[in-house]
Design an enzyme around this catalytic site. Structure first.
Site, PDB file in Angstrom:
ATOM      1  N   ASN A   7       0.873  -1.187   0.000  1.00 53.03           N
ATOM      2  CA  ASN A   7       0.000   0.000   0.000  1.00 53.03           C
ATOM      3  C   ASN A   7       0.902   1.228   0.000  1.00 53.03           C
ATOM      4  O   ASN A   7       1.565   1.506   0.996  1.00 53.03           O
ATOM      5  CB  ASN A   7      -0.889  -0.045   1.254  1.00 53.03           C
ATOM      6  CG  ASN A   7      -1.695   1.230   1.417  1.00 53.03           C
ATOM      7  OD1 ASN A   7      -1.773   2.058   0.503  1.00 53.03           O
ATOM      8  ND2 ASN A   7      -2.309   1.393   2.581  1.00 53.03           N
ATOM      9  N   LYS A   9       0.036   4.331  -0.150  1.00 52.16           N
ATOM     10  CA  LYS A   9      -0.554   5.517   0.504  1.00 52.16           C
ATOM     11  C   LYS A   9      -0.347   6.740  -0.412  1.00 52.16           C
ATOM     12  O   LYS A   9      -0.407   6.591  -1.622  1.00 52.16           O
ATOM     13  CB  LYS A   9       0.040   5.684   1.902  1.00 52.16           C
ATOM     14  CG  LYS A   9      -0.023   4.361   2.673  1.00 52.16           C
ATOM     15  CD  LYS A   9       0.344   4.456   4.110  1.00 52.16           C
ATOM     16  CE  LYS A   9       0.195   3.075   4.751  1.00 52.16           C
ATOM     17  NZ  LYS A   9       0.419   3.061   6.177  1.00 52.16           N
ATOM     18  N   HIS A  91      -9.293   1.192   5.460  1.00 52.23           N
ATOM     19  CA  HIS A  91      -7.943   1.380   6.028  1.00 52.23           C
ATOM     20  C   HIS A  91      -8.025   2.329   7.229  1.00 52.23           C
ATOM     21  O   HIS A  91      -8.784   3.290   7.210  1.00 52.23           O
ATOM     22  CB  HIS A  91      -6.986   1.934   4.968  1.00 52.23           C
ATOM     23  CG  HIS A  91      -5.555   1.846   5.413  1.00 52.23           C
ATOM     24  ND1 HIS A  91      -5.000   2.768   6.266  1.00 52.23           N
ATOM     25  CD2 HIS A  91      -4.585   0.927   5.166  1.00 52.23           C
ATOM     26  CE1 HIS A  91      -3.741   2.421   6.507  1.00 52.23           C
ATOM     27  NE2 HIS A  91      -3.468   1.307   5.855  1.00 52.23           N
ATOM     28  N   GLU A  93      -6.197   4.628   8.172  1.00 59.29           N
ATOM     29  CA  GLU A  93      -5.939   6.045   7.896  1.00 59.29           C
ATOM     30  C   GLU A  93      -7.199   6.728   7.373  1.00 59.29           C
ATOM     31  O   GLU A  93      -7.431   7.903   7.639  1.00 59.29           O
ATOM     32  CB  GLU A  93      -4.748   6.182   6.934  1.00 59.29           C
ATOM     33  CG  GLU A  93      -3.445   5.930   7.678  1.00 59.29           C
ATOM     34  CD  GLU A  93      -2.310   5.370   6.841  1.00 59.29           C
ATOM     35  OE1 GLU A  93      -2.364   5.448   5.604  1.00 59.29           O
ATOM     36  OE2 GLU A  93      -1.364   4.825   7.445  1.00 59.29           O
ATOM     37  N   GLU A 161      -4.902  -5.012  10.534  1.00 57.18           N
ATOM     38  CA  GLU A 161      -3.862  -3.992  10.696  1.00 57.18           C
ATOM     39  C   GLU A 161      -4.104  -3.228  11.994  1.00 57.18           C
ATOM     40  O   GLU A 161      -4.855  -2.244  12.004  1.00 57.18           O
ATOM     41  CB  GLU A 161      -3.903  -3.002   9.524  1.00 57.18           C
ATOM     42  CG  GLU A 161      -3.560  -3.613   8.194  1.00 57.18           C
ATOM     43  CD  GLU A 161      -2.959  -2.576   7.252  1.00 57.18           C
ATOM     44  OE1 GLU A 161      -1.885  -2.852   6.724  1.00 57.18           O
ATOM     45  OE2 GLU A 161      -3.539  -1.493   7.069  1.00 57.18           O
ATOM     46  N   GLY A 167       3.216   1.970  10.632  1.00 57.23           N
ATOM     47  CA  GLY A 167       4.210   3.035  10.494  1.00 57.23           C
ATOM     48  C   GLY A 167       4.964   3.326  11.787  1.00 57.23           C
ATOM     49  O   GLY A 167       5.656   4.331  11.886  1.00 57.23           O
ATOM     50  N   SER A 199       4.104  -2.430   9.998  1.00 56.64           N
ATOM     51  CA  SER A 199       5.561  -2.498  10.190  1.00 56.64           C
ATOM     52  C   SER A 199       6.174  -3.827   9.748  1.00 56.64           C
ATOM     53  O   SER A 199       7.117  -4.323  10.373  1.00 56.64           O
ATOM     54  CB  SER A 199       5.927  -2.189  11.652  1.00 56.64           C
ATOM     55  OG  SER A 199       5.518  -0.874  11.991  1.00 56.64           O
TER      56      SER A 199
HETATM   57  P1  13P Z   1       3.579   0.141   7.393  1.00 54.46           P
HETATM   58  O1  13P Z   1       4.032  -1.148   6.775  1.00 54.46           O
HETATM   59  O2  13P Z   1       4.318   1.342   6.894  1.00 54.46           O
HETATM   60  O3  13P Z   1       3.512   0.037   8.884  1.00 54.46           O
HETATM   61  O4  13P Z   1       2.051   0.379   6.899  1.00 54.46           O
HETATM   62  C1  13P Z   1       1.131  -0.634   7.012  1.00 54.46           C
HETATM   63  C2  13P Z   1      -0.109  -0.248   6.312  1.00 54.46           C
HETATM   64  O5  13P Z   1      -0.825   0.634   6.734  1.00 54.46           O
HETATM   65  C3  13P Z   1      -0.449  -0.961   5.064  1.00 54.46           C
HETATM   66  O6  13P Z   1      -1.760  -0.694   4.666  1.00 54.46           O
END
Ligand code: 13P
Length: 238
Positions: A7, A9, A91, A93, A161, A167, A199
């Protein structure tokens, strides 16, 4: 087959996505693993045109309607026309930073399925939920927002997740990930594909597959570099 999904983002311009696709094509892909990438909507066509044809490409967000007065949104049908075969929904976010509720996430899932796309529906608890023993309840609430027929749909996968692992460099342990996978499958009453995200990197990725329950990983930061993404594929391939 195990799935490694990246992903991106809000990273990579269309030209950067094209360069990534060319790099991946030059390097070639290992057998025995499926690769999937979620670029920004603007970069969909550039990535589809350059990655090896076995790599799936998906849209990060899509409105449930086909068209209409929804400024700033794009529809699943439009993403499909641009080459997307997958869509993300729910997601954290979108939920945390853009205030999207369970109901909207569930409607986005329905829209993606109606458009004929495969869906990766994301669920996960915040740290305060986990500390208060509410992980199960949060996951059940998020999954429970889906329509019965969507939860039963063969094109639906779920990504676990945990918000605190995204992150942060604080990846969930394999035990926590496996517990969530089993809970999600029990809720769905079928062995649907469940991924772990948060992560994940080439060094820690293998441990998630040791229990044999996980269908794949959803990777943010470590998917942005073509070499690292390829290392993940090699580590996960059977
Ligand atoms: P990271 O791998 O950067 O922690 O992000 C995970 C994520 O949100 C994938 O959708």
């Amino acid at each position: 087959m195990r799935l490694v999904a990246g992903n991106w983002k809000m990273n990579k311009s269309p030209e950067e996505a094209r360069a990534f696709g060319q790099d991946l094509s030059r390097a070639g892909l290992p057998e025995g693993v499926r690769a999937l990438l979620f670029p920004t909507a603007l970069a969909l066509e550039h990535l589809v045109a350059t990655v090896p044809s076995t790599v799936g490409v998906g849209v990060q967000n899509a409105h449930p309607e086909v068209c209409g007065a929804f400024t700033g949104e794009i529809s699943a049908a439009m993403a499909k026309e641009a080459g997307a075969s997958w869509g993300l929904a729910g997601h954290s976010e979108r939920r945390e930073l853009f205030g999207e509720c369970d109901a909207l996430a569930a409607e986005r899932v329905s829209g993606l399925l109606r458009a004929g796309l495969n869906v990766m529906f994301c669920v996960g608890e915040r740290m305060e939920d986990r500390e208060r023993g509410l992980t199960d309840r949060v996951l059940r609430r998020q999954l429970g927002a889906l329509k019965e027929e969507d939860l039963a749909h063969q094109r639906l996968s779920v990504a676990y997740e945990p918000v605190w692992a995204i992150g942060s460099g604080k990846a969930a342990g394999p035990k926590e990930a496996t517990e969530a996978v089993l809970m999600i499958q029990e809720f769905a009453r079928r062995p649907l594909t469940v991924l772990y995200g948060g992560s994940v990197n080439p060094t820690n990725v293998e441990r998630y597959f040791q229990s044999g329950e996980l269908g794949g990983v959803l990777v943010g930061g470590a998917s942005l570099n073509p070499q690292t993404f390829r290392e993940l594929l090699v580590a996960v391939a059977l």
